[in-house]
Write a protein that holds these residues in place. Structure first.
Motif, PDB file in Angstrom:
ATOM      1  N   TYR A  33       0.828  -1.206   0.000  1.00  0.00           N
ATOM      2  CA  TYR A  33       0.000   0.000   0.000  1.00  0.00           C
ATOM      3  C   TYR A  33       0.868   1.265   0.000  1.00  0.00           C
ATOM      4  O   TYR A  33       0.575   2.224  -0.702  1.00  0.00           O
ATOM      5  N   ALA A  37       0.752   4.189  -2.775  1.00  0.00           N
ATOM      6  CA  ALA A  37       0.445   5.568  -2.365  1.00  0.00           C
ATOM      7  C   ALA A  37       1.554   6.529  -2.792  1.00  0.00           C
ATOM      8  O   ALA A  37       1.279   7.635  -3.281  1.00  0.00           O
ATOM      9  N   ALA A  40       1.267   7.063  -6.508  1.00  0.00           N
ATOM     10  CA  ALA A  40       0.132   7.935  -6.829  1.00  0.00           C
ATOM     11  C   ALA A  40       0.476   9.400  -6.540  1.00  0.00           C
ATOM     12  O   ALA A  40       0.148  10.282  -7.340  1.00  0.00           O
ATOM     13  N   LYS A  41       1.135   9.646  -5.422  1.00  0.00           N
ATOM     14  CA  LYS A  41       1.529  11.031  -5.095  1.00  0.00           C
ATOM     15  C   LYS A  41       2.526  11.562  -6.116  1.00  0.00           C
ATOM     16  O   LYS A  41       2.436  12.706  -6.553  1.00  0.00           O
ATOM     17  N   ARG A  46      -5.235  11.722  -7.416  1.00  0.00           N
ATOM     18  CA  ARG A  46      -6.041  11.712  -6.203  1.00  0.00           C
ATOM     19  C   ARG A  46      -6.354  10.260  -5.865  1.00  0.00           C
ATOM     20  O   ARG A  46      -6.619   9.451  -6.752  1.00  0.00           O
ATOM     21  N   MET A  47      -6.317   9.945  -4.599  1.00  0.00           N
ATOM     22  CA  MET A  47      -6.587   8.574  -4.158  1.00  0.00           C
ATOM     23  C   MET A  47      -7.969   8.489  -3.529  1.00  0.00           C
ATOM     24  O   MET A  47      -8.408   9.416  -2.863  1.00  0.00           O
ATOM     25  N   TRP A  50      -9.345   2.225  -0.649  1.00  0.00           N
ATOM     26  CA  TRP A  50      -8.259   1.254  -0.592  1.00  0.00           C
ATOM     27  C   TRP A  50      -8.911  -0.115  -0.621  1.00  0.00           C
ATOM     28  O   TRP A  50      -9.855  -0.372   0.138  1.00  0.00           O
ATOM     29  N   ILE A  64      -5.393   0.678  -4.684  1.00  0.00           N
ATOM     30  CA  ILE A  64      -5.900   1.987  -4.286  1.00  0.00           C
ATOM     31  C   ILE A  64      -6.583   2.598  -5.500  1.00  0.00           C
ATOM     32  O   ILE A  64      -6.002   2.648  -6.591  1.00  0.00           O
ATOM     33  N   GLU A  65      -7.821   3.060  -5.296  1.00  0.00           N
ATOM     34  CA  GLU A  65      -8.547   3.728  -6.367  1.00  0.00           C
ATOM     35  C   GLU A  65      -7.832   5.034  -6.690  1.00  0.00           C
ATOM     36  O   GLU A  65      -7.487   5.799  -5.786  1.00  0.00           O
ATOM     37  N   VAL A  66      -7.581   5.274  -7.981  1.00  0.00           N
ATOM     38  CA  VAL A  66      -6.901   6.501  -8.397  1.00  0.00           C
ATOM     39  C   VAL A  66      -7.790   7.264  -9.363  1.00  0.00           C
ATOM     40  O   VAL A  66      -8.540   6.682 -10.141  1.00  0.00           O
ATOM     41  N   ASP A 131      -6.644   4.877   4.188  1.00  0.00           N
ATOM     42  CA  ASP A 131      -5.619   4.015   4.771  1.00  0.00           C
ATOM     43  C   ASP A 131      -6.149   3.406   6.070  1.00  0.00           C
ATOM     44  O   ASP A 131      -6.390   4.125   7.039  1.00  0.00           O
TER      45      ASP A 131
END
Length: 150
Positions: A33, A37, A40-41, A46-47, A50, A64-66, A131
């Motif tokens: 995870y 994350a 993604a950052k 945007r997240m 999870w 993680i949904e993006v 999270d």
């Protein structure tokens, strides 16, 4: 705490995932995870939710949904989960054992199939609003979903 099973229509989700094969290890799952994350950052995405999948006994998929335009890189893969009807239950794992919830969900789905309300259950997933290790609020609303064929 009241726990009840029900159905919900889930929209399609675009999910960044990372798979791992081997035995259950929470530290490694947290690492998966964390890797997603950070990716993604770095990609300015945007997240959202999870998700956790276990498609077979020794494969674990963290997702993680993006939201935003991106392509997978390295071991991170982007998947689109299609819109689907899910059987669901929301509970607090500190108050009710997940083992009891999974057992109850299995039995409830057997009855739903016997009563011809569904054709068959397809796949299980755990869904968190963020999270799950960030604080008790997210953890207290653990959601188990089972994609079902109606």
């Amino acid at each position: 705490m009241t726990v009840d099973f029900g159905y919900k229509r889930m929209p399609s989700l675009r999910v960044a995932t990372l798979s791992r094969t081997g035995g259950w290890d929470e530290k490694k799952l947290r690492g998966q995870y964390k890797t997603i994350a950070e990716w993604a950052k770095k990609n300015h995405l945007r997240m959202g939710r999870w998700l956790f999948f276990e498609p077979n006994m020794r494969t674990f998929i963290a997702g993680i949904e993006v939201k935003g335009a991106a392509k997978g890189s390295g071991r991170i893969r982007l998947r689109t989960l299609p819109a689907a009807t899910v059987a669901r239950v929301v509970f607090d794992p500190d108050e009710v054992s997940p083992r009891v919830i999974y057992h109850g969900m299995n039995d409830w789905l057997k009855w739903q199939k016997k009563e011809k309300k569904i054709k068959k259950p397809l796949s299980y997933r755990e869904v968190y609003s963020g999270d799950p290790w960030s604080g008790p609020k997210v953890w207290a609303h653990t959601e188990i979903q089972v994609v079902v064929k109606k």
